[in-house]
Scaffold this active site. Structure first.
Site, PDB file in Angstrom:
ATOM      1  N   HIS A 300      49.807  82.937  16.035  1.00 14.42           N
ATOM      2  CA  HIS A 300      50.667  83.575  15.026  1.00 14.42           C
ATOM      3  C   HIS A 300      50.011  83.559  13.629  1.00 14.42           C
ATOM      4  O   HIS A 300      49.553  84.569  13.176  1.00 14.42           O
ATOM      5  CB  HIS A 300      52.080  82.972  14.963  1.00 14.42           C
ATOM      6  N   ASP A 351      52.662  86.053  24.903  1.00 15.43           N
ATOM      7  CA  ASP A 351      53.601  85.067  24.391  1.00 15.43           C
ATOM      8  C   ASP A 351      54.930  85.033  25.152  1.00 15.43           C
ATOM      9  O   ASP A 351      54.993  84.535  26.252  1.00 15.43           O
ATOM     10  CB  ASP A 351      53.795  85.316  22.877  1.00 15.43           C
TER      11      ASP A 351
END
Ligand SMILES: [Zn+2]
Length: 486
Positions: A300, A351
Site C-alpha cells: 500500500h 489483496d
C-alpha cells in the site's frame, strides 16, 4: 529439456518475432535464440535447486515430438501477484452494501474478522484453489500469500502440522501456481502494544514460533521449483517495532535474500495513531529502522509523503499497490507518478480479491493518475512510450523481486512463466506487438489470455484448467455454506 518456437514475444530487450526458448526440466529457461544470437542473460535472481512438481495440466495439442513446440500468438511474461489473502475470496461481492453512514475500511474489517473466525482448513483449501486457478486465467503466474490465519477456531495452536498453512500449500500445488508463502507475525491490536481483541485471537503468534516455523519451511522446501518461503509483519499496528526489528535481523541471518513484506500507511487513521504513539509516521519509522532492503515489499504505502517515497526508492525497497482493493476499501490514492519519478519499484497484488486481474490493476494505476492530472499516458516512460508495455514489463520484474522468485521475464535464468495472448480474439484484432499490452490493459483483452505456462508446464490451455470441473461443485457448495448464518 524442451524447446518452444514463440511467434511473437516480449523479451527484456523488447518485442521479437520467431524466437526459440529452451526450458530445462526444472522449468528454468536456459536459452533464448532470437535468430541473431542469444538474448542477454538476466542473472540477478539465483536459480533454485529444483525438483518438478506433478504436471497438472493436460498435454498441449500443439506438442511436437520432434523439435520445438510452435506457440502461435503473443507471449508475455506472467505477472507475479505480490499480495494476496486467499480466504478473503469468500467475501467478494458480499460486503458492497451500506451498514452505516460511516462505512469504511474499519467496518469492512469487522466482516473480514467474522469470516476469518469461521474458516476451517478444508474450506480454505477449496477457496484458495478456486482463487489460484482464477489468478492463472487472469495472468498471475505466481502469488505471495500474506497469511495471518494461524490458529484453530478456539484459538489453540494446531498440534503438529498447521492445517491452515498446509491448505495454501496444497491449493498452490493443485492449481500449479508459483507460491511465496509469507507466515505473518500478528501480536497486537494497535500501536502501544495493545493486546489482541477476541476476534483477532486466531492470528496470534509468538516471535520464537514464527522464526522456527520459517527456518523449518526453508529447510523443508529447498528443492521445490515453484515454492518459496518469505515472511511478513502484518503492520506496525500489529507488531511492536522492537519485536519487528529483532525478528527482521534474525530472518536476515536465516536467509539474506528472504522476501519480507509489511502493510504500511494504508489508512489515515493508522498514520495518525502511529504519530500519536511514537511521534513519527509509519513509513518514517521503517526508514529510520535501517531495515529496508531490495528484499522488502511495502504493501500500500498509500499515505506516503514525497520524502517517504524518495526514502523507499533510495532503499530500493518495492511498493506493492493493490489499486482495486485500495479503491474498494476507500483507502486513498497512491502517488504513482512521484514514486516512479523517484526511481521507485512498483508491483501489483490482488489483496482482498475484489479484482483478480493484473491488467485491471495496471489500468487503474494509470487511470488514477489521468483523473488527477487531467492528462493521458501519464505513466509512459521516455524509454517506453506504450503505457501497457511499460507497466506490465516493470511490474512483472519488480513483482518477481518482491516475491523472491526467478520469474517476471522471458529470459535466461528465469522460470518459464508466460502467457499467450490470442491475437485473433476480437479484443486483439488490429493490435501489433507494440500495442498488444495496451490492448491487454485498455481494451479488455484479458479475455484473450489463451494459454498460461508456469515452470515450463501448461497450466491453462484454451482458457481451461484441468481442475475446473472438480472445483465447480465444491466451490459452490462451500460458498452456499458460508452464506448461511454462522
Ligand atoms: Zn493486505
Amino acid at each position: 529439456m524442451k524447446q518452444y518456437q514463440l511467434e511473437s514475444a516480449l523479451l527484456p530487450q523488447g518485442w521479437v518475432r520467431e524466437c526459440t526458448v529452451t526450458v530445462a526440466d526444472d522449468g528454468i529457461i536456459t536459452h533464448v535464440d532470437t535468430g541473431a544470437g542469444l538474448a542477454p542473460t538476466l542473472g540477478s535472481i539465483s536459480t533454485p535447486d529444483v525438483a518438478l512438481a506433478p504436471d497438472l495440466a493436460p498435454a498441449s495439442d500443439g506438442a511436437s515430438t520432434f523439435g520445438a513446440e510452435r506457440v502461435a500468438g503473443i507471449a508475455i511474461p506472467g505477472m507475479p501477484n505480490a499480495h494476496s489473502h486467499a480466504f478473503q475470496r469468500a467475501m467478494v461481492g458480499n460486503t458492497e452494501y451500506r451498514v452505516s453512514a460511516r462505512d469504511s475500511f474499519w467496518t469492512w474489517r469487522q466482516a473480514m474478522y467474522q469470516l476469518a473466525n469461521r474458516i476451517e482448513p478444508e474450506e480454505l483449501q477449496i477457496l484458495a484453489t478456486q482463487l489460484f486457478v482464477e489468478m492463472l486465467k487472469a495472468g498471475y503466474t505466481s502469488v505471495a500469500e500474506f497469511h495471518y490465519l494461524h490458529r484453530q477456531k478456539n484459538a489453540a495452536p494446531y498440534p503438529g502440522t498447521n492445517g491452515l498453512w498446509e491448505a495454501i500449500d496444497n491449493a498452490a500445488e493443485i492449481a500449479g501456481i508459483g507460491l511465496t508463502f509469507l507466515p505473518t507475525l500478528y501480536q497486537t491490536s494497535d500501536f502501544g502494544g495493545k493486546p489482541l481483541k477476541r476476534e483477532q485471537a486466531r492470528f496470534a503468534m509468538d516471535t520464537d514460533v514464527f522464526l522456527r516455523a520459517i527456518q523449518q519451511r526453508l529447510a523443508d522446501r529447498r528443492h521445490q521449483s515453484r515454492a518459496r518461503t518469505g515472511a511478513a509483519f502484518h503492520s506496525l499496528r500489529a507488531v511492536p517495532l522492537e519485536h519487528l526489528r529483532e525478528a527482521a535481523l534474525q530472518l536476515r541471518g536465516l536467509d539474506a535474500a528472504l522476501p519480507v513484506h509489511i502493510h504500511v500507511a494504508e489508512q489515515l487513521r493508522e498514520v495518525k495513531a502511529c504519530r500519536q504513539e511514537t511521534g513519527r509516521r509509519p513509513i518514517e519509522l521503517l526508514l529510520d529502522s535501517g531495515l529496508l532492503t531490495p528484499h522488502w515489499c511495502l504493501v500500500h504505502a498509500t499515505h506516503a509523503t514525497p520524502e517517504e517515497l524518495k526514502g523507499i526508492a533510495a532503499a530500493a525497497a518495492i511498493v506493492c499497490a493493490s489499486i482495486s482493493t485500495e479503491a474498494n476499501l476507500g483507502d486513498g490514492f497512491f502517488d504513482t507518478t512521484r514514486f516512479l519519478k523517484a526511481g521507485g519499484c512498483l508491483c501489483v497484488g490482488s489483496d482482498s480479491q475484489a479484482t483478480v486481474s493484473p491488467a485491471e490493476e495496471l489500468r487503474w494505476m494509470e487511470y488514477q493518475q489521468r483523473l488527477r492530472k487531467k492528462r493521458r499516458a501519464v505513466l509512459a516512460a521516455d524509454t517506453e512510450p506504450h503505457v501497457g508495455t511499460r507497466l506490465w514489463r516493470d511490474a512483472a520484474q519488480h513483482g518477481a523481486q518482491a516475491i523472491g522468485q526467478p520469474a517476471g521475464a522471458i529470459a535466461v535464468g528465469r522460470r518459464a512463466d508466460w502467457l499467450v495472448l490470442d491475437d485473433t480474439h476480437p479484443s486483439m484484432v488490429g493490435a501489433t506487438a507494440e500495442t498488444a499490452l495496451d490492448h491487454l490493459l485498455f481494451a479488455g483483452a484479458s479475455a484473450a489470455i489463451r494459454d498460461v505456462m508456469v515452470a515450463g508446464r501448461w497450466v491453462i490451455l484454451e482458457g481451461r484448467h484441468a481442475a475446473d470441473e472438480a472445483l465447480r461443485g465444491r466451490f459452490a457448495h462451500l460458498m452456499h455454506g458460508l452464506a448461511a448464518p454462522g
